[in-house]
Design an enzyme around this catalytic site. Structure first.
Site, PDB file in Angstrom:
ATOM      1  N   VAL A 313      -5.621  -7.080 -25.950  1.00  0.00           N
ATOM      2  CA  VAL A 313      -6.588  -6.326 -25.161  1.00  0.00           C
ATOM      3  C   VAL A 313      -7.452  -7.272 -24.338  1.00  0.00           C
ATOM      4  CG1 VAL A 313      -8.601  -4.800 -25.287  1.00  0.00           C
ATOM      5  CG2 VAL A 313      -6.621  -4.385 -26.746  1.00  0.00           C
ATOM      6  N   ALA A 314      -7.800  -8.413 -24.909  1.00  0.00           N
ATOM      7  CA  ALA A 314      -8.615  -9.395 -24.183  1.00  0.00           C
ATOM      8  C   ALA A 314      -7.859  -9.988 -23.002  1.00  0.00           C
ATOM      9  CB  ALA A 314      -9.051 -10.506 -25.130  1.00  0.00           C
ATOM     10  N   GLU A 318      -7.679  -4.517 -18.435  1.00  0.00           N
ATOM     11  CA  GLU A 318      -7.466  -3.078 -18.474  1.00  0.00           C
ATOM     12  C   GLU A 318      -7.991  -2.373 -17.231  1.00  0.00           C
ATOM     13  OE1 GLU A 318      -9.057  -4.809 -20.748  1.00  0.00           O
ATOM     14  OE2 GLU A 318      -8.356  -4.383 -22.773  1.00  0.00           O
ATOM     15  N   ASP A 360       3.948   0.081  21.332  1.00  0.00           N
ATOM     16  CA  ASP A 360       4.419   0.760  22.519  1.00  0.00           C
ATOM     17  C   ASP A 360       3.392   0.536  23.624  1.00  0.00           C
ATOM     18  OD1 ASP A 360       6.006   2.389  24.105  1.00  0.00           O
ATOM     19  OD2 ASP A 360       4.954   4.211  23.509  1.00  0.00           O
ATOM     20  N   ASP A 673       3.774   6.431  19.660  1.00  0.00           N
ATOM     21  CA  ASP A 673       3.375   7.833  19.715  1.00  0.00           C
ATOM     22  C   ASP A 673       4.535   8.787  19.925  1.00  0.00           C
ATOM     23  OD1 ASP A 673       3.962   7.084  22.262  1.00  0.00           O
ATOM     24  OD2 ASP A 673       2.057   7.692  23.150  1.00  0.00           O
ATOM     25  N   THR A 783     -18.111  -6.684 -18.923  1.00  0.00           N
ATOM     26  CA  THR A 783     -17.846  -7.635 -17.833  1.00  0.00           C
ATOM     27  C   THR A 783     -16.623  -7.282 -16.986  1.00  0.00           C
ATOM     28  OG1 THR A 783     -16.484  -9.077 -19.254  1.00  0.00           O
ATOM     29  CG2 THR A 783     -18.868  -9.481 -19.203  1.00  0.00           C
ATOM     30  N   ASP A 784     -15.685  -6.487 -17.503  1.00  0.00           N
ATOM     31  CA  ASP A 784     -14.478  -6.180 -16.733  1.00  0.00           C
ATOM     32  C   ASP A 784     -14.641  -4.942 -15.864  1.00  0.00           C
ATOM     33  OD1 ASP A 784     -13.363  -8.292 -17.961  1.00  0.00           O
ATOM     34  OD2 ASP A 784     -11.585  -7.251 -18.715  1.00  0.00           O
TER      35      ASP A 784
END
Length: 954
Positions: A313-314, A318, A360, A673, A783-784
């Site tokens: 997880v660290a 995530e 174009d 176009d 922090t994330d």
């Protein structure tokens, strides 16, 4: 008047020309035979019952559209990202460990990760829905209709209800509803730029073609998606829906595969690398933890497994998918406010990576408003200022207008007669509506009306004449004449305009001031030289002449009087560039982006416009579609490396160019176009359609739509795309380096537990670790999320247009970033463990605190180090103190992070939840000092890099 060139140029086809003996080609058959085969009387048309039967059999006259994507598929698309899959695996592992431990309480880490995954999916769905709604808002709200003959009566029906055999009644301003073979045509000109790329309206003729011809040269046919610019005609419908030329291009689109964006490829690669790395690190740490701690019981094994999951997880950022979606969504919304609607989130970053913009010409780089800029008469040459249909400007003396306002009386009179005569021999109208000027009719004819407004008194003088008859333009004569009755008792006049070389052949005199002189060889040669000089400068030329005729002359036999004319002069007409494009092209070049013009126009015209806009240097040459057809792979790639102007190209040539550029490693943005642009737009890395003039097929094929058809908007979007990319690198640098700090803390803490005093302070813990699993999760939450998200919307800190585009295969996370990520992570880990060592008894430094206090101090050091790392991560090379206070969201996120960390350390119930203990000022002081080492280390690293690479742009 509809054409002023001395010969009718050929144009490329959007599909291959049929074989000469193809009996199914209606352009090679008599119109009566085509109508007979379709079972329709051209005078009466179909009856309602037959039309209904054919509509039921053949289906509506609509292009096949893809069925809408169901919601469940859209939802599943959000979970196809490899990183999302990795997070789902982490959820499964977390739930398993929670279950093995007895399913006590709530599996917090699993719930948080799952919530982040769901949030990411919701963000993606919402943003793509907003983009789809914005695209829909750009579409026309009116439904196309067509006038047809039904039972001998003219009726208006929905264009979707047209069937094969319907007789179309075409008048000026009508949209052509289906492909049809002309039955009759009177001065009929059709604007086919949306299909062939040709800016000039095409003169149509009902006479059968003598041989097979490319699409643009099938003058006895009209096509779905084009518009009548002038004249009238009738045509029998030969193809509807997917059987039309538009349908052929739509089928080509279905066979064109879309490429994933560079960002999607890179994130996919990073996700795979992270996945393998996480698994490897987790396994190594679990094995080391089991060996070092002599794990023997099932309870100890679960503890080790929990440590491995915590470390996974660290290591996994995530928040990356959610933050990436938020950053892209914010950037897309910024672009939308500037009239650039991005249909897919990842396409925003791709535009910022563009190294080539292939555009174009007509309506994109130019205004698509024919403008007279030069007039040459016997007494000299003048320049007209102002562009487009707004009649603002003046007539100035000299070839370039550098002679000041026109005051030369003879020349002034001659110019007035040229512009007045061209306005009299004219079927167009210039109208104003709420300050906006527009034309009804042929744009070239309208150019005379606009120019006449710029010479005082000319419009008023023209208004005094009464039109008594006309001789319409034909491709054989290349002339148009109008019989006018001047005010008062003056003699009537026949005013003629057309191709200068043809017109001069019918002239015997030339106007000089207020009188006329014979048109001798010298004066004829001078007039032809003027025409050639204008043509060499890419002007389309039209000559004007007149003669006095008897009062009361009728239109019958008027053509016989188109001789013994008095030559007035010649005008130079051009479709002017958009005024803002020159600066936009210069900005693109400054950013290292090539701008390429791809057009169906004449090479001389294309080169002139490209030179005026700064796309190429004077003297550059254009490559035609015919030349491209003769090039093989290597020669084609060599041509695309050096040539920036392509003229007379067909859609397959555009695909060739885009494919060659992509094969050479370029990220290609293709703008356009017309329907003919759609396949190339779909193939390009980023297809950009015009929102106002673009066809629906083009908008569906594009990844981005310009709401204002402004080329400058593309360059502004490129800048925003680069800002997005910079911010993606910022938060990736931040997330990865911070997460590596957690990995190094746990890994080195397990390996060197005895060195830092952890083993001696173990107490009753079976497995000693520097951080608890809940503390690791807390670090990720604090922090994330906030700081990383704030970095994702950080304002532009450097001039992003001062650097070259990144290479097609250049990694977002390259070797230099990985070096920084690992080194910063290592410093974080060492600083955290040293903080723990300082407060624990034993180890390198003798301390006196408990394991709970020392671990809390290390835990706090790691959180603060990651907050310091926010400033490091804003740039790989620029000092963290440069524009440190530019991002208010960053400071807000940092302040919030500090407050939350103080709370988790000092608030009792949070202490219980996260295994923390209260810290005094000395502990906080050490934690801040140790955490700041991250900032000073990175400042030294950047300083050394700048010393080794002076003047380099990161």
């Amino acid at each position: 008047m509809t054409s002023g060139t001395s010969s009718r140029p050929s144009r490329p086809s959007s599909v291959s020309a049929p074989a000469a003996d193809d009996p199914s080609d209606p352009s090679l058959r008599e119109a009566a035979d085509v109508a007979r085969e379709l079972g329709v009387d051209p005078v009466v048309g179909l009856d309602d019952a037959e039309a209904a039967r054919r509509l039921a059999t053949d289906g509506p006259n609509e292009l096949r559209s893809r069925p809408p994507v169901p919601l469940w598929r859209k939802v599943l698309e959000q979970f196809r990202d490899p990183l999302v899959a990795l997070l789902l695996v982490a959820v499964a592992i977390s739930v398993t460990v929670w279950w093995v431990e007895g399913a006590d309480g709530v599996p917090v880490d699993a719930v948080v990760i799952a919530a982040i995954v769901v949030l990411n999916a919701v963000l993606g769905l919402v943003q793509e829905s907003k983009a789809a709604n914005a695209v829909a808002a750009l579409r026309s709200m009116t439904e196309a209709s067509s006038t047809v003959l039904r039972d001998g009566r003219q009726v208006t029906v929905r264009s979707a209800e047209l069937v094969r055999g319907d007789v179309l009644v075409l008048t000026e301003g009508d949209a052509v509803g289906a492909d049809a073979r002309l039955l009759s045509a009177t001065a009929l000109r059709v604007q086919e730029a949306s299909l062939t790329g040709e800016s000039e309206a095409v003169l149509k003729d009902a006479a059968v073609l003598p041989a097979a011809a490319p699409l643009g040269d099938r003058f006895d046919m009209v096509y779905k998606g084009t518009a009548v610019a002038q004249g009238v005609g009738r045509a029998v419908v030969v193809a509807t829906g997917m059987g039309t030329q538009m349908g052929a291009i739509a089928r080509l689109l279905d066979a064109t595969e879309e490429e994933v964006t560079p960002l999607q490829r890179e994130i996919s690669r990073v996700s795979k690398v992270l996945g393998l790395t996480v698994i490897g690190i987790a396994v190594v740490v679990m094995v080391l933890a089991a060996v070092v701690n002599d794990v023997r019981t099932a309870e100890d094994l679960v503890t080790v497994l929990l440590l491995g999951v915590s470390l996974a997880v660290a290591a996994v950022p995530e928040g990356l998918p959610a933050i990436l979606s938020v950053v892209l969504a914010v950037g897309v919304q910024t672009m939308a406010r500037r009239n650039a609607v991005v249909k897919k989130l990842h396409s925003a970053e791709t535009l910022g990576s563009a190294s080539v913009i292939a555009s174009d010409k007509t309506g994109t780089l130019t205004k698509n408003e024919m403008t007279i800029q030069r007039v040459v008469t016997a007494s000299g040459e003048v320049a007209l200022t102002g562009v487009g249909y707004r009649p603002d400007g003046e007539v100035r003396a000299g070839p370039d207008g550098d002679g000041g306002p026109l005051t030369n009386e003879p020349l002034l009179r001659e110019v007035a007669m040229v512009l007045g005569g061209g306005s009299l021999a004219n079927d167009a109208q210039l109208v104003e509506d709420d300050g906006e000027w527009a034309v009804q009719g042929d744009p070239t004819e309208a150019a005379f009306l606009v120019a006449a407004h710029k010479l005082a008194g000319t419009v008023d003088r023209v208004a005094e004449f009464e039109r008594r008859g006309e001789v319409p333009f034909t491709s054989e004569r290349k002339l148009m004449s109008a019989l006018v009755d001047p005010p008062g008792d003056g003699a009537w006049a026949l005013v003629t305009k057309g191709a200068p070389d043809v017109l001069l052949g019918r002239c015997t005199a030339v106007q000089v001031g207020e009188g006329t002189v014979p048109l001798d060889d010298d004066r004829r040669g001078a007039a032809l030289d003027a025409v050639e000089r204008l043509s060499d400068r890419a002007y389309r030329t039209l000559g004007v002449a007149y003669r006095r005729v008897a009062e009361g002359l009728g239109s019958e036999g008027l053509e016989e009087h188109e001789s013994d004319l008095v030559y007035l002069g010649v005008v130079g007409i051009i479709d002017p560039p958009r005024p803002e494009v020159t600066a936009a092209v210069a900005e693109a070049h400054r950013a290292g982006i090539r701008v390429i013009m791809i057009t169906g126009d004449h090479p001389v015209t294309a080169t002139r416009i490209a030179t005026d806009l700064g796309i190429v240097e004077p003297g550059a040459r254009a490559v035609t579609g015919t030349e491209l057809d003769g090039l093989d792979g290597p020669d084609l790639r060599e041509a695309t490396r050096t040539v920036s102007v392509y003229a007379r190209v067909a859609p397959q040539n555009k695909l060739q160019i885009v494919d060659a550029l992509q094969a050479d490693g370029h990220v290609v943005a293709m703008t356009g176009d017309g329907v003919n642009d759609a396949p190339a737009l779909k193939t390009a890395d980023i297809g950009v359609a015009m929102g106002i003039t673009g066809t629906e097929v083009t908008k569906e094929s594009a990844k981005m739509i310009l709401g204002d058809d402004n080329f400058a908007t593309i360059v502004a979007a490129v800048r925003q795309g680069r800002v997005i990319f910079d911010n993606i690198k910022k938060f990736l640098r931040y997330l990865l380096s911070s997460n590596m700090g957690e990995v190094f803390t746990v890994l080195l803490g397990v390996l060197f537990a005895g060195v830092v005093g952890l083993e001696g302070a173990a107490g009753g813990e079976a497995v000693v670790v520097p951080l608890l699993a809940t503390q690791i999760l807390w670090i990720n939450l604090v922090t994330d999320s906030g700081p990383a998200l704030a970095m994702g919307v950080d304002p532009e800190t450097d001039d992003v247009m001062a650097r070259s585009p990144r290479g097609m295969h250049e990694r977002i996370i390259d070797a230099r970033m990985w070096t920084g990520v690992l080194s910063i992570g290592l410093v974080m880990g060492v600083a955290t463990l040293l903080t723990i060592d300082i407060f624990l008894p034993g180890g390198l430094v003798e301390g006196t605190d408990s394991l709970a206090v020392a671990r809390t101090a290390g835990f706090t050091t790691l959180v603060l180090a990651q907050l310091f790392n926010v400033f490091n991560s804003r740039s790989e090379t620029t000092s963290a103190f440069h524009r440190m206070f530019a991002g208010r969201w960053l400071w807000g996120a940092i302040g919030l992070g500090v407050l939350l960390q103080v709370a988790v350390v000092q608030v009792p119930f949070l202490q219980v939840a996260f295994g923390t203990a209260s810290l005094d000022l000395a502990h906080w002081g050490v934690a801040v000092a140790m955490a700041s080492s991250v900032l000073w280390f990175d400042e030294l690293r950047k300083l050394l890099w700048r010393a080794r690479h002076p003047g380099a742009v990161a």
